[in-house]
Design an enzyme around this catalytic site. Structure first.
Site, PDB file in Angstrom:
ATOM      1  CG  HIS A  71       5.172  -8.537   7.753  1.00  0.00           C
ATOM      2  ND1 HIS A  71       4.617  -9.130   6.646  1.00  0.00           N
ATOM      3  CD2 HIS A  71       4.188  -7.786   8.304  1.00  0.00           C
ATOM      4  CE1 HIS A  71       3.349  -8.756   6.527  1.00  0.00           C
ATOM      5  NE2 HIS A  71       3.058  -7.949   7.533  1.00  0.00           N
ATOM      6  CE1 TYR A  82       5.864  -4.213   8.157  1.00  0.00           C
ATOM      7  CE2 TYR A  82       5.367  -3.329  10.321  1.00  0.00           C
ATOM      8  CZ  TYR A  82       5.014  -4.094   9.226  1.00  0.00           C
ATOM      9  OH  TYR A  82       3.781  -4.706   9.197  1.00  0.00           O
ATOM     10  CG  HIS A 130      -3.142  -7.283  12.005  1.00  0.00           C
ATOM     11  ND1 HIS A 130      -4.161  -6.357  11.894  1.00  0.00           N
ATOM     12  CD2 HIS A 130      -2.120  -6.801  11.224  1.00  0.00           C
ATOM     13  CE1 HIS A 130      -3.775  -5.384  11.092  1.00  0.00           C
ATOM     14  NE2 HIS A 130      -2.558  -5.637  10.674  1.00  0.00           N
ATOM     15  CG  ASP A 162      -0.599  -8.250   5.647  1.00  0.00           C
ATOM     16  OD1 ASP A 162      -1.686  -7.933   6.160  1.00  0.00           O
ATOM     17  OD2 ASP A 162       0.488  -7.769   6.019  1.00  0.00           O
ATOM     18  CG  HIS A 169      -0.784  -0.351   2.465  1.00  0.00           C
ATOM     19  ND1 HIS A 169       0.185   0.293   3.187  1.00  0.00           N
ATOM     20  CD2 HIS A 169      -1.346  -1.241   3.313  1.00  0.00           C
ATOM     21  CE1 HIS A 169       0.211  -0.191   4.410  1.00  0.00           C
ATOM     22  NE2 HIS A 169      -0.699  -1.133   4.512  1.00  0.00           N
ATOM     23  CG  ASP A 201       1.463  -5.709  10.942  1.00  0.00           C
ATOM     24  OD1 ASP A 201       1.700  -6.769  10.352  1.00  0.00           O
ATOM     25  OD2 ASP A 201       0.527  -4.949  10.641  1.00  0.00           O
ATOM     26  CG  HIS A 213      -0.992  -1.516  10.592  1.00  0.00           C
ATOM     27  ND1 HIS A 213      -1.261  -2.362   9.550  1.00  0.00           N
ATOM     28  CD2 HIS A 213      -1.117  -0.257  10.105  1.00  0.00           C
ATOM     29  CE1 HIS A 213      -1.531  -1.679   8.472  1.00  0.00           C
ATOM     30  NE2 HIS A 213      -1.457  -0.415   8.760  1.00  0.00           N
ATOM     31  CD  GLU A 253      -2.989  -4.367   6.484  1.00  0.00           C
ATOM     32  OE1 GLU A 253      -2.306  -4.194   7.508  1.00  0.00           O
ATOM     33  OE2 GLU A 253      -2.941  -3.615   5.489  1.00  0.00           O
TER      34      GLU A 253
HETATM   35 FE1  FEO Z   1      -1.082  -4.654   9.246  1.00  0.00          FE
HETATM   36 FE2  FEO Z   1       1.048  -7.146   8.128  1.00  0.00          FE
HETATM   37  O1  FEO Z   1      -0.566  -6.194   8.278  1.00  0.00           O
END
Ligand code: FEO
Length: 397
Positions: free
Chosen positions: A226, A193, A79, A83, A24, A165, A146, A81
């Site tokens: 990640h 990040y 989370h 991903d 994004h 995250d 996040h 999101e």
């Molecule tokens: Fe906020 Fe890795 O997604």
């Protein structure tokens, strides 16, 4: 990449996305990973998070190398999101877990994404841990980190914090731990990040760090969603996070500009000369050659932001407009700054740049300089003096 047992009965079952180049608007030049973890207790087996939907079949293949998916008892979604939840609908069909642990907001978000209201949601209890046999899972809220629904999962018996995250990096590697990769690269990617994902919610991050400090967690593994898992440099990454969350800075200035026919480029270089003469560190970021996500990373630990653009059609150049939009979203705080610009017949850019800095509460050291068409020798001397003035303000604290 095959699943990897990071500690007895705790498996990394994620995937490596070597080709990811955009997240994004954040340039992920080193790719990323979507980490998910399988934890086997004596009584229950738990899957923490999933992966991006493109990797659903690879993820299920990974799970099958460790366990028959139907034998997974619980799923935890830290989370929502995409991903980390893209593969969730397919995984839910195969696993059919007894319970899907989420925060209340997590349930609302997953329902808004997938419209599967019949999933066996279990809203996490803030106080009680979940006993899975020899291991206890404590769910700790991390709102806005996040997203509003986010939480982390802590297993005290293993010193394991599955931190979604938080502490992550977009870094695709064959290695799974922090001490197996080059530290300079790791620090840059961790800072990048933070700057691109968390900077705008630094107050929430401060509260989260206070919360884990108060609870005196025994942190031996920070299992991020990640990048590489932290096991050796946990004190280091916590120290960096405290610095960034407190919006502290170095004796440093970042000069960000775009140029049309070279006038603002000459001015930018003269300003950097003044900064260096003052004795501070300076970074020169021409937006034609530096991605917005790298520039915002440079701004993370800078004290001063200096913006420059020529006028285009009563406004500023589009790449500077892009950068300002991005920066306003990420809200760098505790900065000082100034502006510089060039124009032909409408001296409009300085005002636009000043308003952008003032909107994010940058304290203006000087109203800045604008020049008509091409800077003269005297104009460049004034730019040098402007850099010197900002540099002295940085040193004054
Ligand atoms: Fe906020 Fe890795 O997604």
């Amino acid at each position: 990449m095959r699943p990897f047992e990071i500690k007895k009965d705790i498996w990394w079952v994620g995937v490596v996305d070597w080709n990811l180049r955009d997240f994004h608007g954040y340039e992920t030049e080193k790719g990323s990973t979507y980490n998910a973890y399988l934890v086997k207790g004596a009584e229950k087996t738990v899957l923490f998070d999933t992966v991006k939907s493109d990797y659903t079949s690879k993820f299920i293949h990974n799970l099958k190398q460790v366990i028959e998916p139907e034998k997974i008892d619980y799923i935890v979604s830290n989370h929502s999101e995409m991903d980390h939840t893209g593969a969730l609908p397919e995984v839910m069909k195969i696993v059919k877990p007894e319970k899907l642990f989420v925060t209340r907001k997590g349930m609302e978000t997953l329902n808004a994404h997938f419209h599967n209201n019949d999933w066996p949601f279990e809203i996490v209890d803030k106080e009680a841990g979940l006993d899975i046999g020899g291991k206890t899972i404590e769910f700790i809220g991390s709102p806005m980190l996040h997203w509003p629904e986010s939480m982390v999962s802590y297993i005290p018996q293993d010193g394991l914090l599955i931190s979604n995250d938080i502490f992550g990096q977009h870094l695709a590697t064959s290695e799974r731990f922090d001490d197996q990769v080059e530290m300079g690269e790791l620090k840059w990617q961790t800072a990048k990040y933070y700057a691109n994902i968390f900077n705008g919610v630094s107050n929430a991050m401060k509260k989260f760090i206070e919360k884990i400090d108060e609870r005196k967690l025994n942190l031996q593994l920070l299992a991020v969603d990640h990048g590489v898992i932290w096991r050796k440099n946990i004190p280091e990454v916590l120290k960096w996070y405290r610095f960034w969350a407190n919006q502290e800075s170095l004796k440093k200035a970042v000069v960000v500009y775009d140029t049309m026919w070279g006038s603002t480029s000459k001015m930018a270089n003269a300003i950097v000369g003044g900064l260096v003469e003052a004795g501070v560190s300076a970074k020169l970021c021409d937006l034609r050659y530096n991605h917005r996500s790298d520039v915002i990373t440079e701004i993370l630990d800078t004290r001063a932001i200096i913006l420059g653009s020529p006028v285009l059609n009563k406004g500023i150049l589009p790449q500077m407009g892009d950068f300002i939009t991005y920066m306003k979203g990420l809200l760098p705080r505790n900065k000082i700054g100034t502006v510089f610009s060039s124009y032909g017949w409408n001296d409009a850019a300085g005002k636009i740049l000043t308003e952008a800095l003032e909107e994010i509460k940058v304290a203006m050291v000087d109203p800045g300089i604008s020049v008509n068409y091409v800077p003269t020798h005297d104009d460049l001397k004034k730019c040098h003096e402007l850099g010197l003035k900002v540099g002295k303000a940085i040193l004054a604290g």
